[in-house]
Motif scaffolding. Structure first.
Motif, PDB file in Angstrom:
ATOM      1  N   GLU A  35      -3.274 -37.130 -15.337  1.00 56.11           N
ATOM      2  CA  GLU A  35      -4.544 -37.194 -16.276  1.00 56.11           C
ATOM      3  C   GLU A  35      -5.474 -35.777 -15.630  1.00 56.11           C
ATOM      4  O   GLU A  35      -6.005 -34.881 -16.547  1.00 56.11           O
ATOM      5  CB  GLU A  35      -5.406 -38.404 -16.249  1.00 56.11           C
ATOM      6  N   GLY A  36      -5.213 -35.758 -14.221  1.00 64.00           N
ATOM      7  CA  GLY A  36      -5.937 -34.365 -13.665  1.00 64.00           C
ATOM      8  C   GLY A  36      -5.377 -33.238 -14.299  1.00 64.00           C
ATOM      9  O   GLY A  36      -6.170 -32.024 -14.659  1.00 64.00           O
ATOM     10  N   VAL A  37      -4.104 -33.202 -14.380  1.00 62.04           N
ATOM     11  CA  VAL A  37      -3.280 -32.007 -15.006  1.00 62.04           C
ATOM     12  C   VAL A  37      -3.788 -31.710 -16.120  1.00 62.04           C
ATOM     13  O   VAL A  37      -4.185 -30.704 -16.647  1.00 62.04           O
ATOM     14  CB  VAL A  37      -1.727 -32.240 -14.870  1.00 62.04           C
ATOM     15  N   GLU A  38      -3.936 -32.716 -17.199  1.00 66.56           N
ATOM     16  CA  GLU A  38      -4.416 -32.420 -18.518  1.00 66.56           C
ATOM     17  C   GLU A  38      -5.754 -32.068 -18.512  1.00 66.56           C
ATOM     18  O   GLU A  38      -6.216 -31.193 -19.325  1.00 66.56           O
ATOM     19  CB  GLU A  38      -4.249 -33.718 -19.500  1.00 66.56           C
ATOM     20  N   VAL A  39      -6.765 -32.678 -17.676  1.00 64.14           N
ATOM     21  CA  VAL A  39      -8.232 -32.095 -17.774  1.00 64.14           C
ATOM     22  C   VAL A  39      -8.406 -30.853 -17.406  1.00 64.14           C
ATOM     23  O   VAL A  39      -8.949 -29.863 -17.846  1.00 64.14           O
ATOM     24  CB  VAL A  39      -8.867 -33.107 -16.698  1.00 64.14           C
ATOM     25  N   MET A  40      -7.614 -30.338 -16.246  1.00 55.30           N
ATOM     26  CA  MET A  40      -7.553 -28.980 -15.754  1.00 55.30           C
ATOM     27  C   MET A  40      -6.740 -27.969 -16.863  1.00 55.30           C
ATOM     28  O   MET A  40      -7.708 -26.972 -16.915  1.00 55.30           O
ATOM     29  CB  MET A  40      -6.521 -28.881 -14.389  1.00 55.30           C
ATOM     30  N   LYS A  41      -5.980 -28.576 -17.376  1.00 57.63           N
ATOM     31  CA  LYS A  41      -5.249 -27.618 -18.489  1.00 57.63           C
ATOM     32  C   LYS A  41      -6.397 -27.245 -19.833  1.00 57.63           C
ATOM     33  O   LYS A  41      -6.693 -26.137 -20.238  1.00 57.63           O
ATOM     34  CB  LYS A  41      -3.974 -28.182 -19.287  1.00 57.63           C
ATOM     35  N   GLU A  42      -7.101 -28.427 -20.122  1.00 58.01           N
ATOM     36  CA  GLU A  42      -8.117 -28.225 -21.170  1.00 58.01           C
ATOM     37  C   GLU A  42      -9.335 -27.519 -20.758  1.00 58.01           C
ATOM     38  O   GLU A  42      -9.741 -26.791 -21.378  1.00 58.01           O
ATOM     39  CB  GLU A  42      -8.584 -29.762 -21.657  1.00 58.01           C
ATOM     40  N   LEU A  43      -9.799 -27.682 -19.506  1.00 60.94           N
ATOM     41  CA  LEU A  43     -10.923 -26.945 -19.087  1.00 60.94           C
ATOM     42  C   LEU A  43     -10.491 -25.490 -19.020  1.00 60.94           C
ATOM     43  O   LEU A  43     -11.387 -24.470 -19.191  1.00 60.94           O
ATOM     44  CB  LEU A  43     -11.417 -27.364 -17.733  1.00 60.94           C
ATOM     45  N   SER A  44      -9.216 -25.009 -18.903  1.00 58.81           N
ATOM     46  CA  SER A  44      -9.002 -23.669 -18.523  1.00 58.81           C
ATOM     47  C   SER A  44      -8.791 -22.918 -19.818  1.00 58.81           C
ATOM     48  O   SER A  44      -8.546 -21.851 -19.798  1.00 58.81           O
ATOM     49  CB  SER A  44      -7.806 -23.483 -17.763  1.00 58.81           C
ATOM     50  N   ARG A  45      -8.808 -23.675 -20.950  1.00 56.72           N
ATOM     51  CA  ARG A  45      -8.578 -22.971 -22.381  1.00 56.72           C
ATOM     52  C   ARG A  45      -9.655 -21.889 -22.494  1.00 56.72           C
ATOM     53  O   ARG A  45      -9.274 -20.991 -23.590  1.00 56.72           O
ATOM     54  CB  ARG A  45      -8.354 -24.195 -23.299  1.00 56.72           C
ATOM     55  N   SER A  46     -10.793 -22.004 -21.966  1.00 60.70           N
ATOM     56  CA  SER A  46     -11.600 -20.955 -22.244  1.00 60.70           C
ATOM     57  C   SER A  46     -11.434 -19.444 -21.447  1.00 60.70           C
ATOM     58  O   SER A  46     -11.979 -18.486 -21.860  1.00 60.70           O
ATOM     59  CB  SER A  46     -13.076 -21.141 -21.455  1.00 60.70           C
ATOM     60  N   TYR A  47     -10.130 -19.520 -20.822  1.00 58.01           N
ATOM     61  CA  TYR A  47      -9.837 -18.296 -19.944  1.00 58.01           C
ATOM     62  C   TYR A  47      -8.617 -17.669 -20.169  1.00 58.01           C
ATOM     63  O   TYR A  47      -7.639 -18.458 -20.572  1.00 58.01           O
ATOM     64  CB  TYR A  47     -10.162 -18.657 -18.567  1.00 58.01           C
ATOM     65  N   GLY A  48      -8.330 -16.313 -20.454  1.00 62.86           N
ATOM     66  CA  GLY A  48      -7.186 -15.742 -20.774  1.00 62.86           C
ATOM     67  C   GLY A  48      -6.497 -15.030 -19.596  1.00 62.86           C
ATOM     68  O   GLY A  48      -7.009 -15.318 -18.420  1.00 62.86           O
ATOM     69  N   GLY A  49      -5.913 -14.053 -19.988  1.00 59.65           N
ATOM     70  CA  GLY A  49      -5.293 -13.135 -18.945  1.00 59.65           C
ATOM     71  C   GLY A  49      -4.277 -14.006 -18.321  1.00 59.65           C
ATOM     72  O   GLY A  49      -3.619 -15.065 -18.559  1.00 59.65           O
ATOM     73  N   PRO A  50      -4.142 -14.009 -16.720  1.00 58.11           N
ATOM     74  CA  PRO A  50      -3.596 -14.701 -15.966  1.00 58.11           C
ATOM     75  C   PRO A  50      -3.470 -16.288 -16.287  1.00 58.11           C
ATOM     76  O   PRO A  50      -2.535 -16.864 -15.911  1.00 58.11           O
ATOM     77  CB  PRO A  50      -3.738 -14.389 -14.430  1.00 58.11           C
ATOM     78  N   TRP A  51      -4.719 -16.804 -16.659  1.00 57.87           N
ATOM     79  CA  TRP A  51      -5.000 -18.261 -16.967  1.00 57.87           C
ATOM     80  C   TRP A  51      -3.928 -18.694 -17.800  1.00 57.87           C
ATOM     81  O   TRP A  51      -3.617 -19.910 -17.804  1.00 57.87           O
ATOM     82  CB  TRP A  51      -6.370 -18.484 -17.296  1.00 57.87           C
ATOM     83  N   ASN A  52      -3.570 -17.926 -18.753  1.00 57.10           N
ATOM     84  CA  ASN A  52      -2.465 -18.359 -19.696  1.00 57.10           C
ATOM     85  C   ASN A  52      -1.169 -18.832 -19.013  1.00 57.10           C
ATOM     86  O   ASN A  52      -0.618 -19.979 -19.498  1.00 57.10           O
ATOM     87  CB  ASN A  52      -2.127 -17.165 -20.819  1.00 57.10           C
ATOM     88  N   GLU A  53      -0.914 -18.137 -18.048  1.00 56.34           N
ATOM     89  CA  GLU A  53       0.449 -18.334 -17.298  1.00 56.34           C
ATOM     90  C   GLU A  53       0.148 -19.458 -16.345  1.00 56.34           C
ATOM     91  O   GLU A  53       0.764 -20.441 -16.250  1.00 56.34           O
ATOM     92  CB  GLU A  53       0.845 -16.989 -16.589  1.00 56.34           C
TER      93      GLU A  53
END
Length: 377
Positions: free
Chosen positions: A237-255
């Motif tokens: 669940e922690g992984v999924e939360v972190m994925k969801e929170l990171s969707r505001s950020y592009g660049g290296p965050w996509n990878e």
């Protein structure tokens, strides 16, 4: 003749192992008592500023640290959003001096191993699965009782046992870490080729998104959000939360987002703050590192300040021929004002984010602390 011949240290973090290294190097019999059963260390990565690297050189581990980590000299600022526009790349202050890089990122357990290895090489004994359950002291020494029932007598007892220090509590010091209102997600992930330094993204889905390379292959990434109770979440669940929170950020965050998974060691902690405002010792028992002070990682000075505590305390214990009030006065004069300024600045940077302060002088505050810690402790 030095003031000490036998020292007990509770805790094998940066403060404890740094003190063990320096005291053992000075010919002192050192016993380190660590409650954990082994060297395992929570966390993914750590950012170390130049003043920490300067202390590590004094400890004799700089070459090992440099080999295990990833060095860089600039700080990047990017905008949130899919394009992750680069706003600026700012030269980072070389607070350790020109002979060291401004910043080094590394895998936190690697740092723990390097420091513990150095301490044992010099003769310090690290006792895992053991801690000090009680102690009594008199004008000449400290008698400790260990969790295995055994006892020992030492000239000084150093509490380097972290945020929730048992030694601090046993001393009757009432200061406790307080939450600042921020929580941080951290993950250990493969390093995208374009990531060669820390980038910070302010705003977007969370207060701060960032990352720090720790080796040619790996880095840690983090997201700072309003503090909340996340302890019941499973690792998945922690992984999924972190994925969801990171969707505001592009660049290296996509990878980064695509690489988050079971192997990422996703973890969540709250930012805390505290400084014991008066003496850190009571008689021959003293606390250092996170036991004495803690700050949010907004200026990346937690480990540096812990290492500096150990350096100054060890220097005084080895250079004096008596443990008296003048020794403690010298220790506090060198450490309390400096640690207090670092904690206050770290908290202020976070509070400006919480308050959405648009006119805050962030560069000025960061510059002031860089100038402060550039001077040796």
């Amino acid at each position: 003749m030095t003031a000490v011949s036998r020292v007990a240290i509770v805790g094998s973090g940066v403060a404890g192992t740094a003190a063990a290294i320096l005291l053992a190097e000075g010919g002192v019999h050192v016993d380190v008592f660590e409650q954990k059963p082994d060297l395992s260390t929570l966390g993914s990565g750590i950012t170390l500023q130049g003043n920490a690297l300067r202390v590590f050189d004094r400890l004799g581990v700089w070459e090992r640290v440099k080999e295990a980590g990833y060095t860089f000299d600039v700080l990047g600022l990017r905008a949130p959003g899919p394009d992750a526009q680069v706003i600026a790349q700012i030269p980072d202050a070389p607070t350790g001096g020109p002979e060291y890089p401004a910043t080094l990122g590394m895998y936190r357990p690697d740092l723990a191993r390097i420091l513990a290895d150095r301490a044992t090489e010099l003769g310090a004994r690290i006792h895992y699965g053991t801690t000090v359950t009680s102690f009594t002291q008199d004008p000449d020494g400290v008698d400790v009782t260990l969790s295995d029932g055994s006892t020992g007598r030492y000239d000084v007892l150093i509490g380097a046992d972290g945020l929730h220090s048992s030694i601090r509590k046993q001393l009757g010091i009432e200061t406790e870490p307080q939450r600042t209102g921020m929580g941080i997600w951290r993950a250990f992930v493969p390093r995208p080729a374009e990531v060669t330094h820390t980038d910070l993204y302010y705003g977007g889905g969370v207060y701060i998104a960032g990352y720090c390379p720790t080796s040619d292959d790996m880095m840690y990434a983090y997201l700072v959000e309003p503090a909340q109770d996340r302890h019941l979440l499973s690792p998945e669940e922690g992984v999924e939360v972190m994925k969801e929170l990171s969707r505001s950020y592009g660049g290296p965050w996509n990878e980064i987002r695509e690489s988050l998974g079971e192997a990422s060691r996703v973890n969540y902690t709250w930012f805390t703050k505290h400084v014991v405002p008066d003496a850190w010792n009571r008689g021959r028992v003293v606390i250092i590192g996170d036991a004495a002070h803690s700050c949010p990682p907004t200026i990346a000075q937690g480990a540096a300040q812990a290492a500096e505590d150990a350096l100054v305390l060890s220097e005084l214990l080895l250079s004096r021929d008596a443990i008296d009030q003048s020794l403690w006065d010298a220790f506090h004069a060198r450490r309390l004002p400096r640690a207090t300024q670092v904690v206050e600045a770290s908290v202020q940077l976070g509070q400006w984010q919480i308050d959405h302060e648009q006119d805050a002088d962030v560069p000025g505050l960061v510059r002031r602390i860089a100038m402060l810690v550039s001077e040796p402790a």
